[in-house]
Each structure stands twice: as structure tokens, then as C-alpha cells.
Design a protein around this motif. Sequence first.
Motif, PDB file in Angstrom:
ATOM      1  N   THR A  30       0.934  -1.213   0.161  1.00 16.37           N
ATOM      2  CA  THR A  30      -0.207  -0.076  -0.065  1.00 16.37           C
ATOM      3  C   THR A  30       1.027   1.380   0.215  1.00 16.37           C
ATOM      4  O   THR A  30       2.224   1.142   0.226  1.00 16.37           O
ATOM      5  CB  THR A  30      -0.887  -0.010   1.313  1.00 16.37           C
ATOM      6  OG1 THR A  30      -0.031   0.295   2.339  1.00 16.37           O
ATOM      7  CG2 THR A  30      -1.747  -1.293   1.410  1.00 16.37           C
ATOM      8  N   VAL A  31       0.302   2.292  -0.439  1.00 19.03           N
ATOM      9  CA  VAL A  31       0.947   3.569  -0.437  1.00 19.03           C
ATOM     10  C   VAL A  31       1.634   3.858   1.244  1.00 19.03           C
ATOM     11  O   VAL A  31       2.659   4.171   1.271  1.00 19.03           O
ATOM     12  CB  VAL A  31       0.177   4.571  -0.982  1.00 19.03           C
ATOM     13  CG1 VAL A  31       0.685   6.122  -0.424  1.00 19.03           C
ATOM     14  CG2 VAL A  31      -0.022   4.680  -2.515  1.00 19.03           C
ATOM     15  N   THR A  32       0.705   3.736   2.039  1.00 19.73           N
ATOM     16  CA  THR A  32       1.016   3.726   3.289  1.00 19.73           C
ATOM     17  C   THR A  32       2.314   3.121   3.928  1.00 19.73           C
ATOM     18  O   THR A  32       3.290   3.558   4.514  1.00 19.73           O
ATOM     19  CB  THR A  32      -0.066   3.479   4.393  1.00 19.73           C
ATOM     20  OG1 THR A  32      -1.225   4.547   4.222  1.00 19.73           O
ATOM     21  CG2 THR A  32       0.261   3.747   5.931  1.00 19.73           C
ATOM     22  N   GLU A  37       7.773   2.762   5.632  1.00 18.77           N
ATOM     23  CA  GLU A  37       9.042   2.167   5.309  1.00 18.77           C
ATOM     24  C   GLU A  37      10.332   2.862   4.926  1.00 18.77           C
ATOM     25  O   GLU A  37      11.385   3.074   5.203  1.00 18.77           O
ATOM     26  CB  GLU A  37       9.017   0.950   4.344  1.00 18.77           C
ATOM     27  CG  GLU A  37       8.252  -0.170   4.806  1.00 18.77           C
ATOM     28  CD  GLU A  37       8.928  -0.994   6.208  1.00 18.77           C
ATOM     29  OE1 GLU A  37      10.139  -1.324   6.020  1.00 18.77           O
ATOM     30  OE2 GLU A  37       8.189  -0.730   7.329  1.00 18.77           O
ATOM     31  N   TYR A  38      10.164   3.649   3.994  1.00 16.98           N
ATOM     32  CA  TYR A  38      10.854   4.791   3.486  1.00 16.98           C
ATOM     33  C   TYR A  38      11.365   5.892   4.573  1.00 16.98           C
ATOM     34  O   TYR A  38      12.507   6.242   4.715  1.00 16.98           O
ATOM     35  CB  TYR A  38      10.352   5.731   2.387  1.00 16.98           C
ATOM     36  CG  TYR A  38      11.228   6.715   1.771  1.00 16.98           C
ATOM     37  CD1 TYR A  38      12.367   6.380   1.223  1.00 16.98           C
ATOM     38  CD2 TYR A  38      10.919   8.178   2.046  1.00 16.98           C
ATOM     39  CE1 TYR A  38      13.332   7.357   0.562  1.00 16.98           C
ATOM     40  CE2 TYR A  38      11.859   9.016   1.631  1.00 16.98           C
ATOM     41  CZ  TYR A  38      12.758   8.840   0.866  1.00 16.98           C
ATOM     42  OH  TYR A  38      13.763   9.882   0.573  1.00 16.98           O
ATOM     43  N   MET A  39      10.271   6.100   5.396  1.00 19.09           N
ATOM     44  CA  MET A  39      10.564   7.016   6.362  1.00 19.09           C
ATOM     45  C   MET A  39      11.287   6.477   7.528  1.00 19.09           C
ATOM     46  O   MET A  39      12.429   7.095   7.928  1.00 19.09           O
ATOM     47  CB  MET A  39       8.998   7.694   7.011  1.00 19.09           C
ATOM     48  CG  MET A  39       8.429   8.465   6.150  1.00 19.09           C
ATOM     49  SD  MET A  39       6.613   8.921   6.733  1.00 19.09           S
ATOM     50  CE  MET A  39       7.054   9.758   8.109  1.00 19.09           C
ATOM     51  N   LYS A  40      11.087   5.132   7.871  1.00 19.91           N
ATOM     52  CA  LYS A  40      11.893   4.482   9.173  1.00 19.91           C
ATOM     53  C   LYS A  40      13.406   4.511   8.281  1.00 19.91           C
ATOM     54  O   LYS A  40      14.227   4.532   8.978  1.00 19.91           O
ATOM     55  CB  LYS A  40      11.409   3.196   9.092  1.00 19.91           C
ATOM     56  CG  LYS A  40      10.179   3.043   9.928  1.00 19.91           C
ATOM     57  CD  LYS A  40       9.536   1.664  10.104  1.00 19.91           C
ATOM     58  CE  LYS A  40       8.274   1.560  10.870  1.00 19.91           C
ATOM     59  NZ  LYS A  40       7.875   0.354  10.998  1.00 19.91           N
ATOM     60  N   ALA A  48      10.787  -3.498   7.628  1.00 26.76           N
ATOM     61  CA  ALA A  48      10.361  -4.830   7.504  1.00 26.76           C
ATOM     62  C   ALA A  48      11.295  -5.350   6.740  1.00 26.76           C
ATOM     63  O   ALA A  48      11.307  -6.731   6.612  1.00 26.76           O
ATOM     64  CB  ALA A  48       8.780  -4.647   6.952  1.00 26.76           C
ATOM     65  N   LYS A  49      11.734  -5.005   5.763  1.00 27.93           N
ATOM     66  CA  LYS A  49      12.674  -5.362   4.613  1.00 27.93           C
ATOM     67  C   LYS A  49      13.834  -5.853   5.377  1.00 27.93           C
ATOM     68  O   LYS A  49      14.196  -7.174   5.229  1.00 27.93           O
ATOM     69  CB  LYS A  49      12.990  -4.421   3.540  1.00 27.93           C
ATOM     70  CG  LYS A  49      13.796  -5.149   2.511  1.00 27.93           C
ATOM     71  CD  LYS A  49      12.990  -4.606   1.213  1.00 27.93           C
ATOM     72  CE  LYS A  49      13.587  -5.474  -0.164  1.00 27.93           C
ATOM     73  NZ  LYS A  49      12.813  -6.449  -0.552  1.00 27.93           N
ATOM     74  N   ALA A  50      14.365  -5.233   6.419  1.00 29.50           N
ATOM     75  CA  ALA A  50      15.335  -5.753   6.970  1.00 29.50           C
ATOM     76  C   ALA A  50      15.380  -6.669   7.868  1.00 29.50           C
ATOM     77  O   ALA A  50      16.179  -7.631   8.099  1.00 29.50           O
ATOM     78  CB  ALA A  50      16.025  -4.366   7.940  1.00 29.50           C
ATOM     79  N   ALA A  51      14.018  -7.289   8.523  1.00 28.79           N
ATOM     80  CA  ALA A  51      13.627  -8.130   9.258  1.00 28.79           C
ATOM     81  C   ALA A  51      13.556  -9.494   8.445  1.00 28.79           C
ATOM     82  O   ALA A  51      13.497 -10.527   9.234  1.00 28.79           O
ATOM     83  CB  ALA A  51      12.376  -7.838   9.899  1.00 28.79           C
ATOM     84  N   GLU A  52      13.465  -9.215   7.136  1.00 32.50           N
ATOM     85  CA  GLU A  52      13.028 -10.377   6.369  1.00 32.50           C
ATOM     86  C   GLU A  52      14.388 -11.260   6.141  1.00 32.50           C
ATOM     87  O   GLU A  52      14.521 -12.565   5.949  1.00 32.50           O
ATOM     88  CB  GLU A  52      12.729  -9.956   5.055  1.00 32.50           C
ATOM     89  CG  GLU A  52      11.374  -9.272   4.847  1.00 32.50           C
ATOM     90  CD  GLU A  52      10.985  -8.963   3.407  1.00 32.50           C
ATOM     91  OE1 GLU A  52      11.804  -9.065   2.326  1.00 32.50           O
ATOM     92  OE2 GLU A  52       9.746  -8.305   3.440  1.00 32.50           O
TER      93      GLU A  52
END
Length: 81
Positions: A30-32, A37-40, A48-52
Motif C-alpha cells: 500500500t502507499v502507506t 518504510e521509506y521514512m523509517k 520490515a525488509k531488514a527483518a526479512e
Amino acid sequence: MAKNPYQLNIRVDLELKEEFFTYARENGSTVTELLVEYMKACVGRPTAKAAEINTDELADIKARLAHLELEVKKLPALAMQ
């Protein structure tokens, strides 16, 4: 993703908005989710990507990198031309 009571409103041109919504939908997001994720990532928070990446994958990546570094050291130095 947990709901938060805060909102962020931004102004963008219509074409960019439509392209971004399409990108999110085509990538199963989703856009949100994408914006959060970009802001983090910008402020150095875990994403979340790092947690993968699990610890086994990380160990494998480190071992492969170490092997490549050893192989590079074996290469003769390139002559300056």
C-alpha cells in the motif's frame, strides 16, 4: 501494519500520485506501507525488509563475502596506465 492515530498530508501532482498508487498495488503493498518504510529507513529505524533477512541468510552472505575478499586479494595488482 498497526493503525496509528496520526496522519501526514502531502501535495503531489496527480500523475505522480497515480503512478505511485499503481506501483504499490502491483508490488503487493500500500502507499502507506511504502511511505512508512521509506521514512523509517531515512531516520535509521529497522524496516520490515531488514527483518526479512534471517540469521542463517546473514551468516551465508558474510561467508560468501569473506571468500570473495580472499579471492580479490589473490589477483595481481592492476598496472597503472
